[in-house]
Design an enzyme around this catalytic site. Structure first.
Site, PDB file in Angstrom:
ATOM      1  N   PRO A 149       0.838  -1.212   0.000  1.00 28.62           N
ATOM      2  CA  PRO A 149       0.000   0.000   0.000  1.00 28.62           C
ATOM      3  C   PRO A 149       0.866   1.253   0.000  1.00 28.62           C
ATOM      4  O   PRO A 149       1.821   1.367   0.778  1.00 28.62           O
ATOM      5  CB  PRO A 149      -0.781  -0.130   1.319  1.00 28.62           C
ATOM      6  CG  PRO A 149       0.095  -0.968   2.206  1.00 28.62           C
ATOM      7  CD  PRO A 149       0.800  -1.922   1.296  1.00 28.62           C
ATOM      8  N   SER A 176      -4.024   1.237  -0.197  1.00 29.30           N
ATOM      9  CA  SER A 176      -3.903   2.051   1.011  1.00 29.30           C
ATOM     10  C   SER A 176      -5.216   2.765   1.330  1.00 29.30           C
ATOM     11  O   SER A 176      -5.963   3.162   0.425  1.00 29.30           O
ATOM     12  CB  SER A 176      -2.803   3.099   0.823  1.00 29.30           C
ATOM     13  OG  SER A 176      -2.788   4.026   1.888  1.00 29.30           O
ATOM     14  N   TYR A 211      -6.090   2.153   8.040  1.00 32.64           N
ATOM     15  CA  TYR A 211      -5.811   3.041   9.167  1.00 32.64           C
ATOM     16  C   TYR A 211      -7.151   3.338   9.832  1.00 32.64           C
ATOM     17  O   TYR A 211      -8.186   3.394   9.157  1.00 32.64           O
ATOM     18  CB  TYR A 211      -5.190   4.365   8.704  1.00 32.64           C
ATOM     19  CG  TYR A 211      -3.791   4.274   8.163  1.00 32.64           C
ATOM     20  CD1 TYR A 211      -2.735   3.897   8.968  1.00 32.64           C
ATOM     21  CD2 TYR A 211      -3.530   4.613   6.835  1.00 32.64           C
ATOM     22  CE1 TYR A 211      -1.434   3.839   8.472  1.00 32.64           C
ATOM     23  CE2 TYR A 211      -2.248   4.565   6.328  1.00 32.64           C
ATOM     24  CZ  TYR A 211      -1.201   4.176   7.144  1.00 32.64           C
ATOM     25  OH  TYR A 211       0.068   4.123   6.652  1.00 32.64           O
ATOM     26  N   THR A 255      -2.144  -1.704   9.678  1.00 33.47           N
ATOM     27  CA  THR A 255      -0.835  -1.109   9.955  1.00 33.47           C
ATOM     28  C   THR A 255      -0.794  -0.642  11.401  1.00 33.47           C
ATOM     29  O   THR A 255      -1.642   0.141  11.834  1.00 33.47           O
ATOM     30  CB  THR A 255      -0.568   0.068   9.001  1.00 33.47           C
ATOM     31  OG1 THR A 255      -0.579  -0.417   7.655  1.00 33.47           O
ATOM     32  CG2 THR A 255       0.777   0.709   9.282  1.00 33.47           C
ATOM     33  N   LYS A 301       0.703  -5.478   9.868  1.00 35.31           N
ATOM     34  CA  LYS A 301       1.862  -4.867   9.202  1.00 35.31           C
ATOM     35  C   LYS A 301       2.569  -3.902  10.148  1.00 35.31           C
ATOM     36  O   LYS A 301       1.936  -3.059  10.772  1.00 35.31           O
ATOM     37  CB  LYS A 301       1.408  -4.121   7.945  1.00 35.31           C
ATOM     38  CG  LYS A 301       2.519  -3.452   7.153  1.00 35.31           C
ATOM     39  CD  LYS A 301       1.951  -2.800   5.907  1.00 35.31           C
ATOM     40  CE  LYS A 301       3.038  -2.184   5.028  1.00 35.31           C
ATOM     41  NZ  LYS A 301       3.627  -0.960   5.654  1.00 35.31           N
ATOM     42  N   HIS A 322       7.935   0.486   7.800  1.00 38.65           N
ATOM     43  CA  HIS A 322       7.222   1.512   7.033  1.00 38.65           C
ATOM     44  C   HIS A 322       8.146   2.190   6.021  1.00 38.65           C
ATOM     45  O   HIS A 322       8.040   3.383   5.754  1.00 38.65           O
ATOM     46  CB  HIS A 322       6.611   2.553   7.973  1.00 38.65           C
ATOM     47  CG  HIS A 322       5.292   3.085   7.503  1.00 38.65           C
ATOM     48  ND1 HIS A 322       4.096   2.742   8.081  1.00 38.65           N
ATOM     49  CD2 HIS A 322       4.964   3.946   6.504  1.00 38.65           C
ATOM     50  CE1 HIS A 322       3.101   3.373   7.471  1.00 38.65           C
ATOM     51  NE2 HIS A 322       3.609   4.109   6.497  1.00 38.65           N
ATOM     52  N   ARG A 335      10.010   5.372   7.057  1.00 38.13           N
ATOM     53  CA  ARG A 335       9.271   6.638   7.052  1.00 38.13           C
ATOM     54  C   ARG A 335       8.656   6.984   8.404  1.00 38.13           C
ATOM     55  O   ARG A 335       8.019   8.021   8.539  1.00 38.13           O
ATOM     56  CB  ARG A 335       8.157   6.566   5.999  1.00 38.13           C
ATOM     57  CG  ARG A 335       8.697   6.406   4.591  1.00 38.13           C
ATOM     58  CD  ARG A 335       7.611   6.000   3.605  1.00 38.13           C
ATOM     59  NE  ARG A 335       6.636   7.040   3.382  1.00 38.13           N
ATOM     60  CZ  ARG A 335       6.806   8.081   2.566  1.00 38.13           C
ATOM     61  NH1 ARG A 335       7.952   8.231   1.921  1.00 38.13           N
ATOM     62  NH2 ARG A 335       5.848   8.968   2.401  1.00 38.13           N
ATOM     63  N   GLY A 368      10.573  -3.487   2.642  1.00 36.71           N
ATOM     64  CA  GLY A 368      11.609  -2.545   3.017  1.00 36.71           C
ATOM     65  C   GLY A 368      12.907  -2.764   2.263  1.00 36.71           C
ATOM     66  O   GLY A 368      13.611  -3.749   2.497  1.00 36.71           O
ATOM     67  N   ARG A 394       8.405   1.241  -3.041  1.00 41.71           N
ATOM     68  CA  ARG A 394       9.020   2.192  -3.969  1.00 41.71           C
ATOM     69  C   ARG A 394       9.396   1.538  -5.293  1.00 41.71           C
ATOM     70  O   ARG A 394       9.378   2.196  -6.333  1.00 41.71           O
ATOM     71  CB  ARG A 394      10.251   2.829  -3.325  1.00 41.71           C
ATOM     72  CG  ARG A 394       9.938   3.751  -2.148  1.00 41.71           C
ATOM     73  CD  ARG A 394      11.220   4.325  -1.565  1.00 41.71           C
ATOM     74  NE  ARG A 394      10.970   5.239  -0.461  1.00 41.71           N
ATOM     75  CZ  ARG A 394      10.907   4.877   0.817  1.00 41.71           C
ATOM     76  NH1 ARG A 394      11.045   3.599   1.148  1.00 41.71           N
ATOM     77  NH2 ARG A 394      10.694   5.783   1.763  1.00 41.71           N
TER      78      ARG A 394
END
Length: 402
Positions: free
Chosen positions: A96, A125, A148, A174, A272, A296, A299, A328, A351
């Protein structure tokens, strides 16, 4: 033969994304940096504070080296794996990523469609600019919803009900965002001003926008800053993108919330953000079907350990009672192979695919996944390993202090 070849969904790679212009994920990162204004690129590329954890996520893969078996003929190399009863063409899931629609108008819809064509799962997400129903419709493959508790349980419950009806197959919770991490690039570049400031407050940051006319044109044609279509506040409608950072501080996920979610979500729950064996065991106690070892993407808490470094601890703590995933720092197929050897069922790509999305939309995501799939197969053949299922720690030199 790959799953997409079986389905007949192979797409020719656009010339701008083909070799030799693009041969690895770093090349897609460079194209994304050229296309995006600095504020958007640095949101995607950056991490918290000094970015120690961000860098370590990638660097730590260098600490683990391979032990190949030579003189082994492998006529067919089986890359398939199975995660939460879903068959994947190779051991990867799209993670996400919030604000994806700022990177490219196709955003989450484009990424989900590319994942399905590659035979992979996609995770949406909560911080999404596209409605979850539209994202689900873009893929016939497995799609997960990441949650979230922004807006509280009432708002989250509404999104969960929509996700269930739309056909999302797993809920990813998360647990590492009690507040948003201090991502120093964002205030320096004017992220707050881009998302919701006054025209006067935007003025110092406008030159970077005008320096990227292609992105700017697509941004305005897409309607500007999108609403958060999956955080619907009763009586108000979708939340504004700018409200998220403040809302996160009132949306801490606790183990009690996991128990509540178990009562309203009938599918598997994935936790997560786990970085210790103790938290992994607690997640198991609360009924998690899978655990994602994650910081994360560097971040949140700077100085947290690299995900790969703590993967063996979590795998040992879980002891086969749930599936262990990891995200990661994954930029190459060899990174994926190392994570599998250390006990992960699959990795989540963040990413690595988002650079492709930001560079060229859906074709960019497709190219990123193609690169990584070919990397995984090449690595297995060079290791003398016939399948992903045969990978284990005997194919690695692991530092003794691990």
């Amino acid at each position: 033969m790959s799953r997409q070849e079986i389905r007949g969904t192979v797409r020719s790679t656009p010339r701008s994304l083909a070799s030799p212009r693009v041969i690895n994920i770093h090349d897609l990162r460079h194209l994304a940096q050229r296309r995006l204004p600095k504020v958007v690129f640095d949101y995607l590329d950056g991490g918290a504070e000094s970015e120690v954890t961000l860098r370590e996520n990638c660097r730590v893969f260098d600490d683990v080296t391979f032990r190949p078996r030579q003189a082994v003929a492998i006529p067919e190399c089986d890359l398939r794996t199975r995660v939460l009863s879903a068959d994947l063409a190779f051991p990867a899931i799209l993670a996400p990523i919030g604000y994806s629609r700022l990177m490219h108008p196709g955003g989450e819809v484009a990424a989900a469609a590319a994942a399905e064509e590659a035979g992979l799962a996609y995770t949406l997400s909560t911080i999404s600019g596209h409605k979850l129903e539209n994202v689900r419709a873009a893929s016939k493959g497995p799609v997960w919803y990441q949650l979230y508790l922004v807006g509280g349980r009432e708002v989250a419950g509404g999104a969960i009900d929509r996700a269930r009806r739309a056909g999302f197959s797993a809920l990813v919770v998360t647990i590492d965002t009690p507040v948003a991490g201090m991502r120093e690039r964002d205030p320096r570049n004017g992220m707050k001003e881009l998302l919701g400031g006054t025209l006067f407050s935007k003025l110092p940051f406008l030159p970077q926008m005008f320096a990227h006319p292609g992105w700017l044109a697509s941004f305005f044609l897409d309607g500007g800053v999108p609403k958060l279509e999956n955080i619907v506040i009763p009586g108000k409608g979708p939340m504004s993108l700018i409200d998220v950072t403040a809302a996160l501080s009132h949306a801490v996920v606790t183990w009690e919330d996991i128990r509540w979610l178990k009562g309203i979500w009938t599918g598997p729950i994935v936790v997560k953000g786990v970085l210790t064996g103790d938290d992994a065991r607690r997640a198991l106690d609360e009924g998690a079907a899978a655990i994602i070892v994650s910081n994360h993407g560097g971040r949140q808490l700077d100085g947290a350990p690299a995900a790969l470094r703590v993967l063996p601890e979590v795998v040992a703590a879980v002891n086969g009672q749930a599936e262990v995933l990891m995200d990661g720092g994954v930029r190459r197929g060899s990174d994926i192979v190392k994570a599998i050897c250390l006990g992960a069922r699959a990795v989540l790509l963040g990413r690595a695919y988002a650079f492709g999305l930001a560079a060229a939309g859906k074709p960019g995501v497709t190219r990123a996944l193609q690169i990584l799939r070919e990397d995984v197969e090449r690595t297995l053949r060079l290791l003398g390993c016939p399948s992903v299922s045969a990978l284990d720690s005997s194919y690695l030199n692991i530092p003794k202090h691990w």
